[in-house]
Design a protein around this motif. Structure first.
Motif, PDB file in Angstrom:
ATOM      1  N   ARG A   1      -1.290   7.123  -6.340  1.00 15.04           N
ATOM      2  CA  ARG A   1      -1.037   6.336  -7.534  1.00 15.04           C
ATOM      3  C   ARG A   1       0.266   6.763  -8.195  1.00 15.04           C
ATOM      4  NH1 ARG A   1      -5.144   5.313 -12.693  1.00 15.04           N
ATOM      5  NH2 ARG A   1      -3.853   3.700 -13.682  1.00 15.04           N
TER       6      ARG A   1
ATOM      7  N   GLN B   1       0.839  -1.199   0.000  1.00 14.80           N
ATOM      8  CA  GLN B   1       0.000   0.000   0.000  1.00 14.80           C
ATOM      9  C   GLN B   1       0.875   1.251   0.000  1.00 14.80           C
ATOM     10  OE1 GLN B   1      -3.480  -0.051   0.160  1.00 14.80           O
ATOM     11  NE2 GLN B   1      -3.596   2.195   0.011  1.00 14.80           N
TER      12      GLN B   1
ATOM     13  N   ASP C   1       2.059  -4.772  -7.894  1.00  8.66           N
ATOM     14  CA  ASP C   1       0.733  -5.038  -7.323  1.00  8.66           C
ATOM     15  C   ASP C   1       0.547  -4.114  -6.124  1.00  8.66           C
ATOM     16  OD1 ASP C   1      -1.727  -6.102  -6.783  1.00  8.66           O
ATOM     17  OD2 ASP C   1      -0.947  -7.856  -5.731  1.00  8.66           O
TER      18      ASP C   1
ATOM     19  N   ASP D   1      -5.891   8.608  -6.080  1.00  9.20           N
ATOM     20  CA  ASP D   1      -5.458   8.644  -7.479  1.00  9.20           C
ATOM     21  C   ASP D   1      -5.245  10.095  -7.885  1.00  9.20           C
ATOM     22  OD1 ASP D   1      -4.914   8.380 -10.123  1.00  9.20           O
ATOM     23  OD2 ASP D   1      -6.701   7.233 -10.650  1.00  9.20           O
TER      24      ASP D   1
ATOM     25  N   GLN E   1      -1.377  -1.003  -4.143  1.00  6.80           N
ATOM     26  CA  GLN E   1      -2.648  -0.301  -3.960  1.00  6.80           C
ATOM     27  C   GLN E   1      -2.348   1.121  -3.500  1.00  6.80           C
ATOM     28  OE1 GLN E   1      -5.415  -2.066  -4.812  1.00  6.80           O
ATOM     29  NE2 GLN E   1      -3.950  -3.726  -5.275  1.00  6.80           N
ATOM     30  N   TRP E   2      -3.236   2.033  -3.803  1.00  7.62           N
ATOM     31  CA  TRP E   2      -3.030   3.422  -3.394  1.00  7.62           C
ATOM     32  C   TRP E   2      -4.324   3.991  -2.816  1.00  7.62           C
ATOM     33  CZ3 TRP E   2      -2.507   1.669  -8.392  1.00  7.62           C
ATOM     34  CH2 TRP E   2      -3.566   1.934  -9.254  1.00  7.62           C
TER      35      TRP E   2
END
Length: 228
Positions: free
Chosen positions: A188, A184, A210, A216, A212-213
């Motif tokens: 983005r 995490q 892979d 965005d 996640q953020w």
């Protein structure tokens, strides 16, 4: 995160010939040293050209044939015939030589090799003097870097050093030069920058991301409000 430079991978023990070296001497050196080309250098160590097996083979190609240039003959054929009649390195070499600075990146060296269709480049210092030679195989040494060393640089150099990320938030895996990033991050754009920086590291052959953020920020449109 200093990338490898040409001086880090080049061969410093370069066998050279003078412009006056004879055909037989050149052949002897190529066979003895197990190389396919030799830099031709002057007394000041400046590279004048490169004499290769291809240059020497023109004498075999035109053995006993008429080597006089014909009208409207292609330049390539004319040069080949001239070399067929050559007897010294200065007459046989291909010049001027394409060289690369010792402090150039491996990427720049690879670009020069591809642009000029050569397999090796004489390496020169700031004064233009010969200090080594770099071949295609030398440029591949960056991919011999151990996975542990790559992982350490991803964590310490990229995550901590550049992006100021807590390594506990991103799991880094490396297998045969392929890096996997999972976890995490805040934005983005941070994930995109991380992938770009990791891909540029020496030894990295590919990156699987892979991440996640939470936000965005790549699609945000800036809005301005003016008070009238």
């Amino acid at each position: 995160m200093q990338p490898l430079l040409v001086r880090d991978v080049m061969n410093r023990n370069v066998v050279t010939v003078a412009p006056g070296a004879g055909y037989r001497r050149i052949v002897d050196l190529l066979v003895e040293m197990g190389v396919s080309a030799l830099p031709v250098v002057g007394e000041d160590r400046r590279v004048l050209g490169v004499v290769s097996e291809a240059d020497l083979l023109h004498k075999v190609e035109f053995n006993g044939a008429d080597v006089h240039a014909r009208l409207f003959e292609r330049r390539r054929d004319r040069v080949a015939k001239e070399k067929a009649g050559g007897e010294t390195a200065g007459q046989l070499m291909t010049g001027p030589a394409v060289t690369v600075p010792a402090d150039a990146t491996l990427t720049r060296a690879a670009q020069l090799m591809e642009q000029h269709r050569v397999k090796r480049l004489p390496v020169v210092d700031d004064d233009g003097g010969l200090v080594g030679i770099v071949a295609r195989r030398d440029l591949l040494r960056r991919y011999l870097r151990p996975d542990d060393a790559i992982r350490a640089e991803v964590i310490d150099g990229v995550l901590r050093g550049v992006l100021w990320l807590d390594p506990m938030e991103v799991v880094v895996g490396v297998a045969e030069g392929h890096v996997t990033l999972a976890g995490q991050v805040d934005r983005r754009s941070t994930a995109q920058i991380a992938v770009r920086l990791v891909r540029a590291l020496d030894g990295v052959v590919g990156v699987t991301e892979d991440l996640q953020w939470g936000f965005d920020d790549t699609t945000v449109q800036h809005r301005y409000t003016f008070d009238v």
